[in-house]
Design a protein around this motif. Sequence first.
Motif, short mmCIF file in Angstrom:
data_model
loop_
_atom_site.label_atom_id
_atom_site.label_comp_id
_atom_site.label_asym_id
_atom_site.label_seq_id
_atom_site.Cartn_x
_atom_site.Cartn_y
_atom_site.Cartn_z
N LYS A 8 0.85 -1.19 0.00
CA LYS A 8 0.00 0.00 0.00
C LYS A 8 0.88 1.23 0.00
CE LYS A 8 -0.47 -0.14 5.03
NZ LYS A 8 -1.43 -0.19 6.16
N GLU A 9 0.26 2.36 -0.24
CA GLU A 9 1.00 3.61 -0.31
C GLU A 9 1.63 3.94 1.04
OE1 GLU A 9 0.33 8.27 -1.75
OE2 GLU A 9 -1.32 6.82 -1.76
N HIS A 10 2.88 4.35 1.00
CA HIS A 10 3.61 4.62 2.24
C HIS A 10 3.29 6.01 2.77
CE1 HIS A 10 6.84 5.03 5.15
NE2 HIS A 10 7.20 6.15 4.54
N PHE A 11 3.01 6.08 4.07
CA PHE A 11 2.84 7.35 4.78
C PHE A 11 3.64 7.26 6.08
CE2 PHE A 11 -1.19 7.26 2.35
CZ PHE A 11 -1.04 8.46 1.66
N GLY A 12 4.32 8.36 6.42
CA GLY A 12 4.96 8.45 7.71
C GLY A 12 3.97 8.94 8.76
N GLN A 13 4.50 9.50 9.83
CA GLN A 13 3.65 10.13 10.82
C GLN A 13 3.13 11.45 10.25
OE1 GLN A 13 5.15 10.28 14.82
NE2 GLN A 13 6.39 8.45 14.56
N ARG A 14 1.82 11.61 10.23
CA ARG A 14 1.20 12.72 9.50
C ARG A 14 0.83 13.84 10.47
NH1 ARG A 14 -1.43 11.32 4.43
NH2 ARG A 14 -3.47 12.00 5.18
N LEU A 15 1.12 15.06 10.02
CA LEU A 15 0.93 16.26 10.83
C LEU A 15 0.07 17.24 10.06
CD1 LEU A 15 2.17 17.25 13.60
CD2 LEU A 15 3.73 18.60 12.21
N LEU A 16 -0.98 17.77 10.71
CA LEU A 16 -1.88 18.73 10.08
C LEU A 16 -1.52 20.14 10.54
CD1 LEU A 16 -4.40 19.43 8.41
CD2 LEU A 16 -5.78 19.00 10.45
N VAL A 17 -1.24 21.02 9.59
CA VAL A 17 -0.88 22.41 9.87
C VAL A 17 -1.92 23.30 9.20
CG1 VAL A 17 0.87 24.20 9.65
CG2 VAL A 17 1.56 21.83 10.01
N LYS A 18 -2.61 24.13 9.98
CA LYS A 18 -3.61 25.07 9.48
C LYS A 18 -3.09 26.49 9.66
CE LYS A 18 -7.62 22.16 10.56
NZ LYS A 18 -8.92 22.10 11.30
N CYS A 19 -3.06 27.25 8.58
CA CYS A 19 -2.62 28.64 8.61
C CYS A 19 -3.86 29.54 8.78
CB CYS A 19 -1.87 28.99 7.33
SG CYS A 19 -0.49 27.88 6.99
N LEU A 20 -3.89 30.28 9.87
CA LEU A 20 -5.09 31.04 10.22
C LEU A 20 -5.02 32.50 9.77
CD1 LEU A 20 -5.66 29.62 13.82
CD2 LEU A 20 -6.56 28.78 11.65
N SER A 21 -3.95 33.20 10.11
CA SER A 21 -3.87 34.62 9.78
C SER A 21 -2.42 35.06 9.75
CB SER A 21 -4.66 35.46 10.80
OG SER A 21 -4.09 35.33 12.10
N LEU A 22 -2.16 36.13 8.98
CA LEU A 22 -0.84 36.76 8.89
C LEU A 22 -1.07 38.26 8.86
CD1 LEU A 22 2.23 36.68 8.49
CD2 LEU A 22 1.83 36.49 6.03
N LYS A 23 -0.51 38.95 9.85
CA LYS A 23 -0.74 40.38 9.99
C LYS A 23 0.56 41.09 10.31
CE LYS A 23 -3.55 43.75 12.49
NZ LYS A 23 -4.55 43.98 13.57
#
Length: 602
Positions: free
Chosen positions: A258-273
């Motif tokens: 099956k397709e290889h995946f490592g440890q997966r991390l979700l990063v959400k960018c909220l705002s830049l000011k």
Amino acid sequence: MAERRAFAQKISRTVAAEVRKQISGQYSGSPQLLKNLNVVGSISHHTTVPLTEAVDPVDLEEYLITHPLAVDSGPLRDLIEFPPDDIEVVYSPRDCRTLVSAVPEESEMDPHVRDCIRSYTEDWAIVIRKYHKLGTGFNPNTLDKQKERQKGLPKQVFESDEAPDGNSYQDEQDDLKRRSMSIDDTPRGSWACSIFDLKNSLPDALLPNLLDRTPNEEIDRQNDDQRKSNRHKELFALHPSLDEEEPIERLSVPDVPKEHFGQRLLVKCLSLKFEIEIEPIFASLALYDVKEKKKISENFYFDLNSEQMKGLLRPHVPPAAITTLARSAIFSITYPSQDVFLVIKLEKVLQQGDIGECAEPYMIFKEADATKNKEKLEKLRSQADQFCQRLGKYRMPFAWTAIHLMNIVSSAGSLERDSTEVEISTGERKGSWSERRNSSIVGRRSLERTTSGDDACNLTSFRPATLTVTNFFKQEGDRLSDEDLYKFLADMRRPSSVLRRLRPITAQLKIDISPAPENPHYCLTPELLQVKLYPDSRVRPTREILEFPARDVYVPNTTYRNLLYIYPQSLNFANRQGSARNITVKVQFMYGEDPSNAMPVS
């Protein structure tokens, strides 16, 4: 005379009778037989016939090849033949995790390419061996089976493990006190003392049927039943197997690729000011491994500009597709370590002047002084508008910062609450990490932590954290390469004055970091294909970011991927006479020398 078989040629022809006769003649029943046998190797004139001779084992495969089986069947024919029903082939359909297959159609392809493409689409052929358990390479005591066997076992509790009960201990002390007082009243060794001991002693339990006449067979049967009662059915299998001096190669049954995946991390960018808003700023994320000095992920570009700032680039930027509006990304890390950094780079529209001159307004103007410096800010916005109209297609580096990923994971995992908000400042003091819970500052403490080894680098079970990056480093014009970046990242892990010499740019970037869900909705692959469970195509997607592993990953390639990443590193015009300004690099795939032969590769 019949020809001897290959494995019997090295066997000694000395019969057992001659050996016994020779041994009996040498020792003649002497009590020193055992002693002489121990030193028989050192006395050469006593031994004329070798008692043992090493014989090489028979190569069964070679013998079967050189000696074809006879047509007639014999009683031992089944021992040298493989069972006809040993191997069974089962075809399993290949699972496709995307709504549309990434494999191109086979209409216009060369036969060789078509055969290669089919290796990604054909069903899996699974070979099942029915008699695999009877072979020497089968190990029944696997780790999973050991855990399964130990589930029903009762927990062993010993007296030393139990804490003494306070009430029973006090009762025992009171009883001893009463007994000691009574014994002291009587002389030691007297008749009254013996009577007192006899009255206070507990009677022994009676043994039932002790004097009954019972046959020995019945006693053996009762003992056998008692030994088998509450006995584990695989008692010896509970003990782990010992290390063998000459281990046998254990051939385990492999899983379906099956397709290889490592440890997966979700990063959400909220705002830049920023303190001032005069032009559009573009940001990107990527993972870097300082120890390996490698970039371990592709770039994730995201746009947090307001609609007003985006309007400055309408003449040059076509209407954005939904795939380019992603603000959250899933990173995969196969080898997580303490040396992984999340690097954030900022870019701006290309303009005249050095990078330091372009970044100067962001370092001197503050939001509180907007009314005071209104005319200057209007002039800067007018200049930015002109540059966006002329050079809106081109970018220049502006600023950067980095987040030590494992510090965030370890600090978030050790907090008591379910959510965490962490403020990161890379300004005057390097590595100043402050923690805020429920958007209220309850105290500042240093979270600089160093963990030895990779055991603590677990990206699947930490609590989600909201990070607020308050400062960025101004990009130096002569330090744009990755080698310079690795030096800065190494300095961020230890106290150093290198980063203090870099001038900070005040800004505020908010991002969420959390373990990625197993089946996220509205997700796109690195090829921008929609992963299943994508109910609405108009929703802002989440991008899967392709990993560039720091070390090789030995897994079969089961997914068709037609991607090529090109990152121009540097362009040196030092030896060229005259000035070199506004140099752009354009990369195209061509199937001919004519400009019209450019291939539509995005």
